[in-house]
Design an enzyme around this catalytic site. Structure first.
Site, mmCIF file in Angstrom:
data_model
loop_
_atom_site.group_PDB
_atom_site.id
_atom_site.type_symbol
_atom_site.label_atom_id
_atom_site.label_comp_id
_atom_site.label_asym_id
_atom_site.label_seq_id
_atom_site.Cartn_x
_atom_site.Cartn_y
_atom_site.Cartn_z
ATOM 1 N N GLY A 86 0.932 -1.170 -0.007
ATOM 2 C CA GLY A 86 -0.106 0.079 0.127
ATOM 3 C C GLY A 86 0.907 1.302 -0.169
ATOM 4 O O GLY A 86 1.794 1.339 0.782
ATOM 5 N N ASN A 125 -6.259 -5.200 7.063
ATOM 6 C CA ASN A 125 -5.947 -5.611 6.014
ATOM 7 C C ASN A 125 -7.062 -6.650 5.526
ATOM 8 O O ASN A 125 -7.314 -7.708 6.207
ATOM 9 C CB ASN A 125 -4.548 -6.396 5.711
ATOM 10 C CG ASN A 125 -4.554 -6.722 4.256
ATOM 11 O OD1 ASN A 125 -4.757 -6.577 3.510
ATOM 12 N ND2 ASN A 125 -3.745 -8.011 4.468
ATOM 13 N N SER A 140 7.425 -9.196 -9.873
ATOM 14 C CA SER A 140 6.651 -10.647 -9.658
ATOM 15 C C SER A 140 6.821 -11.373 -10.967
ATOM 16 O O SER A 140 6.706 -12.889 -10.674
ATOM 17 C CB SER A 140 5.241 -10.345 -9.136
ATOM 18 O OG SER A 140 4.504 -9.449 -10.166
#
Length: 472
Positions: free
Chosen positions: A37, A115, A301
């Site tokens: 975030g 979260n 990623s």
């Protein structure tokens, strides 16, 4: 990496039993969770030894190093605290919605960071509003806090109140809560998001990912189990309540945590994220082979999946992109035009690496296809002879209601195009997705949620679409 896929937040709670200040350590822990975030950050602390139950809080819009500096960290004196980095699933990016949420009530104070995403927030808020509750934010975090405070009036402890309150909520949540003298962690029964316990000298930590423990030098103790509420007491005892737990085979970890969200040096419920992504790459090589000269990954990623593809195929792995590390993840940018510019600023192609070569490019996902199209174009402009795109997840067909910002179905490129049409749209020579049936191997055989790919939701989707109204 494709646009409009974001997670909900990162949380970090710490309790120093010797009375030492925890804010500096929480700061570095949040820094390690910045990938979860980038819209806002905050820290709230209290001193459990002074008997005043006073809470000091600093939070604002921006990244961790923008919200905090040496001066304001020095003012956050307290040995029990909660930190948060936030990404709103849609809209609501205001200072009022920044966390931790600090709530004063008849039993003292609560500091709460969340979260996840609840699916029954509208009903819960209406229930509270009818009894006179006044809301200061549009987050469902506030709804959870109010219900805990209400239950605490009649419960024996804040832990019991938390359990009773969480029986009412539906959806995904990982909570870190600090009461005047306790640190509490809670994970939803399905275990959508990761939550772990660590220890640093005479301090206990509850946080989103193991990488945050490594960053601050803490030792991993264990995962918070799906459906578990844990409490760190002033004497260092860890109490566990499994009232909310369901059968293990009904748990549903978010598979996209393995594919994209978690940092590669994180371990999620015993499964190394790096190992998971390498497995995805190997499976892609088995299911979608192609003759080429070089395998490359789209940072970050896509890199480990590219390594796995290379290992399985025998085709050399190379680094084709250089990344400006001062530019945030592209999906964080709220406007399409801003995101496009961010991709161009964030990545550049190493021409000498790709020129004249047949390239296999591995990325974690394709949402709308805009980012993929740009990266393919960048490779062609750098002289790549062929570009074969492989994706380490299945096509997105459905929205998520559990904390991932996947756009509505009509905005998903796979929802109204065939694989061949998507390939043509992004300008690649070929395109292959990881088959849905391969996802289980990425999680080491643990039960997972695949709803965004399969439409098989572990919890019934809400009647009211809450993704843009009540967010993290």
């Amino acid at each position: 990496m494709d646009i409009s896929v974001g997670e909900s937040c990162g949380v970090f709670g710490m309790y120093n039993l010797d009375g030492e200040d925890v804010a500096p350590t929480i700061y570095y822990g949040l820094y390690a969770l910045q990938h979860r975030g980038q819209e806002s950050a905050g820290i709230a602390v209290t001193d459990t030894f002074d008997g005043k139950d006073k809470v000091l809080c600093q939070k604002d819009l921006g990244r961790v190093n923008q919200v905090f500096n040496e001066n304001n960290l020095m003012t956050l004196n307290g040995n029990l605290g909660v930190g948060h980095v936030r990404y709103s699933t849609a809209g609501g990016s205001t200072r009022e919605n920044a966390q931790p949420l600090v709530l004063a009530y008849i039993k003292g104070t609560l500091m709460l960071a969340h979260n996840g995403n609840l699916v029954n927030t509208p009903q819960l808020r209406r229930e509270l509003a009818k009894s006179g509750a006044i809301f200061q934010t549009t987050t469902d975090t506030e709804t959870i806090a109010y219900h805990i405070a209400r239950e605490r009036v009649h419960a024996r402890s804040v832990q019991d109140a938390t359990v009773k309150a969480l029986k009412k909520v539906q959806g995904s949540y990982c909570l870190v809560i600090a009461s005047p003298r306790k640190l509490i962690g809670a994970r939803d029964p399905f275990g959508f998001r990761p939550l772990v316990i660590g220890k640093l000298d005479n301090s206990y930590i509850i946080t989103s990912e193991t990488c945050a423990l490594d960053t601050v030098g803490a030792k991993f103790v264990r995962d918070v189990l799906p459906g578990e509420v844990v409490t760190i007491l002033p004497n260092g005892e860890i109490k566990s309540d499994m009232t909310l737990a369901i059968d293990k085979d009904k748990t549903a970890r978010c598979v996209f945590e393995y594919i994209y969200f978690c940092r590669p040096d994180t371990t999620f419920d015993g499964m190394s994220v790096t190992k998971s992504r390498i497995i995805a790459g190997r499976l892609l090589a088995q299911t979608h082979p192609v003759d080429a000269d070089l395998v490359v990954g789209v940072p970050e990623s896509g890199n480990m999946a590219a390594v796995g593809y290379s290992m399985e195929s025998g085709i050399p792995y190379g680094i084709a992109f250089t990344k400006n590390t001062y530019v945030g993840r592209t999906f964080i940018k709220p406007k399409q035009s801003t995101r496009i510019k961010s991709v161009q600023v964030k990545l550049s192609v190493l021409r000498d690496v790709v020129a004249g070569k047949r390239i296999i490019m591995i990325d974690d996902s394709i949402v709308r296809g805009t980012t993929s199209n740009q990266i393919v174009t960048m490779l062609r402009d750098a002289g790549a002879k062929e570009i074969h795109m492989r994706v380490s997840s299945p096509p997105f067909y459905h929205p998520c209601y559990f904390g991932i910002d996947i756009p509505s179905e009509n905005q998903l490129i796979a929802n109204n195009r065939t694989v061949e049409e998507i390939c043509q749209h992004i300008g690649a020579d070929s395109l292959g997705y990881l088959p849905l049936e391969c996802l289980g191997e990425m999680a080491g055989g643990l039960p997972i949620c695949t709803a965004c790919f399969s439409g098989d939701y572990p919890i019934a989707p809400p009647v009211e679409d809450i993704r843009g109204e009540f967010d993290k």
